[in-house]
Design an enzyme around this catalytic site. Structure first.
Site, PDB file in Angstrom:
ATOM      1  CG  HIS A 147      42.286  41.356  44.039  1.00 19.06           C
ATOM      2  ND1 HIS A 147      42.346  40.147  44.700  1.00 19.06           N
ATOM      3  CD2 HIS A 147      41.601  41.100  42.894  1.00 19.06           C
ATOM      4  CE1 HIS A 147      41.734  39.227  43.994  1.00 19.06           C
ATOM      5  NE2 HIS A 147      41.267  39.770  42.892  1.00 19.06           N
ATOM      6  NE  ARG A 168      47.447  39.679  37.294  1.00 18.59           N
ATOM      7  CZ  ARG A 168      47.129  39.881  36.031  1.00 18.59           C
ATOM      8  NH1 ARG A 168      46.084  39.290  35.508  1.00 18.59           N
ATOM      9  NH2 ARG A 168      47.860  40.668  35.289  1.00 18.59           N
ATOM     10  CG  ASP A 223      32.601  42.078  43.088  1.00 23.72           C
ATOM     11  OD1 ASP A 223      33.002  43.250  42.980  1.00 23.72           O
ATOM     12  OD2 ASP A 223      33.034  41.137  42.393  1.00 23.72           O
ATOM     13  CG  ASP A 281      34.108  39.637  36.561  1.00 24.00           C
ATOM     14  OD1 ASP A 281      33.271  40.556  36.668  1.00 24.00           O
ATOM     15  OD2 ASP A 281      34.993  39.414  37.410  1.00 24.00           O
ATOM     16  CB  SER A 290      31.615  36.312  43.262  1.00 28.20           C
ATOM     17  OG  SER A 290      32.409  36.192  42.104  1.00 28.20           O
ATOM     18  N   GLY A 291      31.100  39.146  41.403  1.00 26.67           N
ATOM     19  CA  GLY A 291      30.894  39.560  40.012  1.00 26.67           C
ATOM     20  C   GLY A 291      31.360  38.488  39.037  1.00 26.67           C
ATOM     21  CG  LEU A 292      34.884  35.014  38.394  1.00 26.44           C
ATOM     22  CD1 LEU A 292      35.361  35.335  36.988  1.00 26.44           C
ATOM     23  CD2 LEU A 292      36.029  34.421  39.216  1.00 26.44           C
ATOM     24  NE  ARG A 342      38.972  43.947  43.610  1.00 27.35           N
ATOM     25  CZ  ARG A 342      38.306  42.905  43.093  1.00 27.35           C
ATOM     26  NH1 ARG A 342      37.204  42.456  43.705  1.00 27.35           N
ATOM     27  NH2 ARG A 342      38.717  42.338  41.985  1.00 27.35           N
ATOM     28  CG  ASP A 380      32.226  44.629  38.967  1.00 30.46           C
ATOM     29  OD1 ASP A 380      32.932  43.804  39.567  1.00 30.46           O
ATOM     30  OD2 ASP A 380      31.363  44.314  38.145  1.00 30.46           O
ATOM     31  CE  LYS A 412      35.961  43.460  37.004  1.00 33.26           C
ATOM     32  NZ  LYS A 412      35.808  43.327  38.444  1.00 33.26           N
ATOM     33  CD1 TRP A 461      33.105  36.960  46.205  1.00 34.43           C
ATOM     34  CD2 TRP A 461      33.135  38.901  47.304  1.00 34.43           C
ATOM     35  NE1 TRP A 461      33.740  37.888  45.408  1.00 34.43           N
ATOM     36  CE2 TRP A 461      33.778  39.086  46.057  1.00 34.43           C
ATOM     37  CE3 TRP A 461      33.023  39.999  48.175  1.00 34.43           C
ATOM     38  CZ2 TRP A 461      34.309  40.313  45.656  1.00 34.43           C
ATOM     39  CZ3 TRP A 461      33.557  41.206  47.780  1.00 34.43           C
ATOM     40  CH2 TRP A 461      34.188  41.358  46.536  1.00 34.43           C
ATOM     41  CG  ASN A 504      38.231  38.181  36.968  1.00 33.96           C
ATOM     42  OD1 ASN A 504      39.288  37.555  37.001  1.00 33.96           O
ATOM     43  ND2 ASN A 504      37.388  38.182  37.969  1.00 33.96           N
ATOM     44  CB  SER A 505      41.804  40.837  39.273  1.00 38.54           C
ATOM     45  OG  SER A 505      40.913  41.788  39.776  1.00 38.54           O
ATOM     46  CD  GLU A 520      36.995  45.941  40.726  1.00 39.22           C
ATOM     47  OE1 GLU A 520      36.535  45.055  41.484  1.00 39.22           O
ATOM     48  OE2 GLU A 520      37.416  45.708  39.576  1.00 39.22           O
TER      49      GLU A 520
HETATM   50  C1  SPV Z   1      34.953  38.412  42.151  1.00 33.71           C
HETATM   51  O1  SPV Z   1      34.736  37.333  42.712  1.00 33.71           O
HETATM   52  O2  SPV Z   1      34.238  38.850  41.251  1.00 33.71           O
HETATM   53  C2  SPV Z   1      36.119  39.202  42.529  1.00 33.71           C
HETATM   54  C3  SPV Z   1      37.256  38.536  43.116  1.00 33.71           C
HETATM   55  O3  SPV Z   1      36.123  40.394  42.292  1.00 33.71           O
HETATM   56  S1  SPV Z   1      38.291  37.997  41.852  1.00 33.71           S
HETATM   57  O4  SPV Z   1      37.547  37.358  40.810  1.00 33.71           O
HETATM   58  O5  SPV Z   1      39.211  37.126  42.546  1.00 33.71           O
HETATM   59  O6  SPV Z   1      38.995  39.175  41.329  1.00 33.71           O
HETATM   60 MG    MG Z   2      34.636  40.977  41.026  1.00 32.60          MG
END
Ligand code: SPV
Ligand code: MG
Length: 270
Positions: free
Chosen positions: A155, A157, A51, A24, A12-14, A124, A53, A86, A10, A88-89, A80
């Site tokens: 997704h 949380r 990812d 993020d 990952s954007g984060l 997503r 976004d 965006k 993955w 981060n979630s 997403e």
């Molecule tokens: C990321 O890893 O950037 C995601 C997943 O989008 S999360 O950070 O869990 O939203």
């Molecule tokens: Mg992300």
């Protein structure tokens, strides 16, 4: 990731944002994320999921993102249904979503842009993150599946995995479901599989492991006035060199360096 035995990576954007020390929140550009994804596709033979976004803008930006990510070897892209930029979630928010019609158009745009028939588009929904409830998450996921998404990432949380179990129970499409267990970590991958989830992404545990390890080792070096006590819990330099490709570099020197023909032949036979 590959050495640990996972099936895919993955991007990952984060994690990429964190590695640049920025939130993020679409602070980095698509080119920054693309460069990181390209490094990953070079480094592994596993499929890499980028990812992307929100797709960096509207449907035209999504099409460009698909083109560029395919060209750098990504196997899949994930977009997403949040508004751009965006966040981060796991941030407090606000988390706002585009309309179902707008995001379905972005899914269609992604599918229309792919040149490789195997490129996988994950749609997503952030409906649960935005607090819109299970029915809205299902409505959105179904619309994205109908627009042609190859998989739907739902997704969440919350701490309780039962929300996603209910989602999977009420899912009526063939389109595979994907989840990212971060807060609901009490659930196992096998339990998710039994509930009908087809892909589980451990999106941030690698980064969090390294933050914890680096913080603890650096603190101990200062406290102990040296590194002897931490040597057992840090990777040897040889492992770093192996990971960055020194074995191949040495082999290439034997093959392509200014050496007599005979030794070149024996290197080829290695
Ligand atoms: C990321 O890893 O950037 C995601 C997943 O989008 S999360 O950070 O869990 O939203
Ligand atoms: Mg992300």
């Amino acid at each position: 990731v590959q050495r640990a035995g996972f099936d895919g990576v993955w991007s990952s954007g984060l994690e990429i944002s964190a590695s640049h020390c920025v939130p993020d929140a679409n602070i980095l550009s698509m080119s920054d994320f693309l460069a990181a994804t390209a490094d990953m596709t070079r480094a592994v033979s596993l499929p890499v999921i980028a990812d992307c976004d929100t797709g960096y803008g509207d449907a035209n930006n999504v099409r460009y993102a698909v083109e560029r990510h395919e060209a750098c070897g990504a196997a899949a892209i994930c977009i997403e249904d949040k508004t751009f930029p965006k966040r981060n979630s796991f941030d407090t928010g606000p988390h706002t979503l585009v309309s179902i019609a707008e995001f379905s158009g972005k899914v269609l745009a992604a599918k229309s842009a792919q040149r490789d028939p195997d490129t996988f588009v994950l749609a997503r929904t952030e409906a649960l993150i935005a607090g819109l409830g299970l029915s809205e998450a299902l409505r959105r996921a179904a619309a994205y599946a109908d627009a042609g998404a190859d998989a739907v990432l739902v997704h969440d949380r919350g701490a309780d995995p039962r929300t996603l179990f209910s989602f999977a129970e009420r899912w009526r499409r063939e389109t595979p479901l994907v989840v990212v267990p971060t807060t609901f970590h009490v659930v196992t991958a096998s339990q998710l599989e039994s509930a009908g989830i087809k892909m589980v992404i451990y999106a941030n545990q690698g980064l969090r492991a390294s933050i914890a390890a680096v913080s603890s080792v650096l603190a101990r070096i200062l406290a102990d006035d040296g590194t002897t006590k931490v040597e057992d819990c840090i990777a040897p330099i040889s492992e770093v060199l192996d990971l960055q490709g020194f074995p191949e570099l040495r082999r290439n020197e034997r093959l392509f360096g200014a050496v007599p023909l005979e030794s070149r032949r024996s290197a080829v036979g290695d």
